[in-house]
Scaffold this motif. Sequence first.
Motif, PDB file in Angstrom:
ATOM      1  N   SER A  15       2.775   6.468 -76.282  1.00 23.22           N
ATOM      2  CA  SER A  15       2.380   7.073 -75.004  1.00 23.22           C
ATOM      3  C   SER A  15       3.570   7.340 -74.090  1.00 23.22           C
TER       4      SER A  15
ATOM      5  N   GLU B 101      -5.544   3.233 -68.378  1.00 23.33           N
ATOM      6  CA  GLU B 101      -5.543   4.499 -69.110  1.00 23.33           C
ATOM      7  C   GLU B 101      -4.492   5.490 -68.605  1.00 23.33           C
ATOM      8  N   THR B 102      -3.371   4.971 -68.149  1.00 24.08           N
ATOM      9  CA  THR B 102      -2.240   5.799 -67.729  1.00 24.08           C
ATOM     10  C   THR B 102      -1.173   5.718 -68.811  1.00 24.08           C
TER      11      THR B 102
END
Length: 92
Positions: free
Chosen positions: A48, A25-26
């Motif tokens: 992202s 979840e980075t």
Amino acid sequence: MPVLRAPQERELALMNRIRQALENETPVRAMGLTPEEELTLSGFNLISAKPMLIVLNIAEEDAPRTEEIEAEGRGTFEGRNTAVIALCARFC
């Protein structure tokens, strides 16, 4: 052939790092990539990897506290290539 494989191997290693980061979840924007790595990824258009702007819609009576609210938001949502702004707006 090693000359041709080296860029492919670097790209594969980078993709593996990205996969691991995303599984943890980075976001890619927070990974601290080198300019060369960012260039390698530029064609993938990873969402992202893009900078993020967090807009906090605050009540009119909170407008005098805008800077304080933004500071709280930065503390909550801090990260590389992430900005926080607070504003008072009415959506129709």
